[in-house]
Design an enzyme around this catalytic site. Structure first.
Site: not given
Length: 336
Positions: A175, A62-63, A246, A297, A114
């Site tokens: 997060s 995600a992200g 995360n 990673g 954010g």
């Protein structure tokens, strides 16, 4: 492969501008014949996890595609699963820019985005248009201006709206960039949230006549005791999976590097060992009672294998994908 040249050009730009430019191009081709430009043939390596069949063990974390704008183009690259989001009930701009930083020498990123996103209704419209044949995860969070005490309501609103369209739902309580969010990982707050989520899942299953598994995404900065508590809560509430991990607030491996002191969550290679260790400890604690999706990673076949050896059933990439590009997908899926 062309990606080293593309990366060189993109890395001349501010990181967020590079992301926007890339997505502009992907949006243009997603759902069109031009998807062939990014399509890669990868071997089928099916994995059964959370009651779903993943065509291979590698997913996009995600992200990257927060609003589900480029699902088909990303899918064409060979991912067995794509996790879109984090999405919130209402649109929100996220934190002030700049908010994304490269640590080039460490092959890491620091972000304090954010949860910038266009809201859950917009994401659902994008998902409806997509034709991706892999597993689509949808990662949900709370709006910044929703008090933490009422945070669970935001998760329930999102669940209701996405349930019919999600392969699985990821609950982001880890997060570091939404004030107070990580407190939902602990004790009574976590139990309260998981009870509400499980009840909502049962209601939605009855309504839609399908079971959509729930995975909880955790932080890498949990102490031994906190990790044991989280594992216990996940098992007690019959959660279907856990995503570990995360981004981290730890800067010990990037001291002295440019941008190392920026506020936010650190991802990429500096997170590799820390996230693998969390997976190993979590795996020992869970003892096979629920599956782990390993992320943090992964930038090579070896790094992916390490996560699986530590106890992960599936793996995801994000920062490694930024630094290595689509060839990394093919390399991992082929050799894992």
């Amino acid at each position: 492969m062309y990606y080293p040249f593309v990366r060189k050009a993109l890395f001349q730009l501010d990181p967020e501008r590079a992301h926007e430019f890339t997505f502009q191009q992907l949006r243009r081709i997603t759902g069109t014949p031009f998807e062939a430009l990014v399509r890669q043939k990868v071997p089928a390596k099916p994995v059964n996890c959370m009651g779903l069949t993943f065509k291979n063990p590698l997913g996009l974390a995600a992200g990257l595609d927060k609003d589900g704008e480029c699902i088909d183009a990303l899918g064409a690259m060979g991912f067995g699963s794509i996790e879109i989001g984090t999405v919130t009930p209402r649109p929100q701009p996220g934190n002030d820019k700049p908010r994304l930083f490269r640590l080039v020498d460490a092959e890491g990123l620091i972000n304090r985005m954010g949860f910038n996103n266009l809201g859950v209704d917009n994401l659902v419209e994008n998902v409806k248009k997509a034709h991706y044949d892999g597993v689509l995860g949808i990662n949900i969070g709370k709006n910044k201006d929703t008090p933490v005490e009422q945070g669970k309501d935001d998760y329930l609103i999102c669940m209701e709206k996405i349930y019919a369209y999600a392969g699985y739902i990821a609950i982001n309580i880890s997060s570091p960039n939404t004030p107070g969010l990580r407190t939902l990982q602990y004790g009574e707050a976590l139990d309260d949230l998981l009870t509400a989520i499980k009840n909502k899942q049962n209601d939605l299953q009855a309504m839609h006549h399908k079971y959509v598994p729930i995975a909880v995404k955790i932080a890498p900065d949990l102490s031994e005791e906190e990790l044991i508590q989280v594992a216990d809560s996940l098992v007690r509430h019959n959660i279907d999976g856990v995503i570990a991990t995360n981004t981290t607030l730890d800067r010990s491996l990037v001291q002295g590097m440019k941008n190392c002191d920026q506020t936010g969550g650190l991802s990429g290679r500096p997170l590799q060992l820390k996230s693998t260790e969390i997976i190993r400890r979590l795996s020992q604690e869970l003892n096979g009672r629920l599956p782990i999706i390993g992320v943090g990673g992964i930038d090579s076949v070896i790094a992916a294998r390490e996560k699986i050896a530590a106890g992960a059933s599936l793996v995801q990439i994000y920062s490694g994908f930024i630094f290595k590009g689509p060839p990394l997908i093919k390399e991992i899926v082929t050799h894992i």
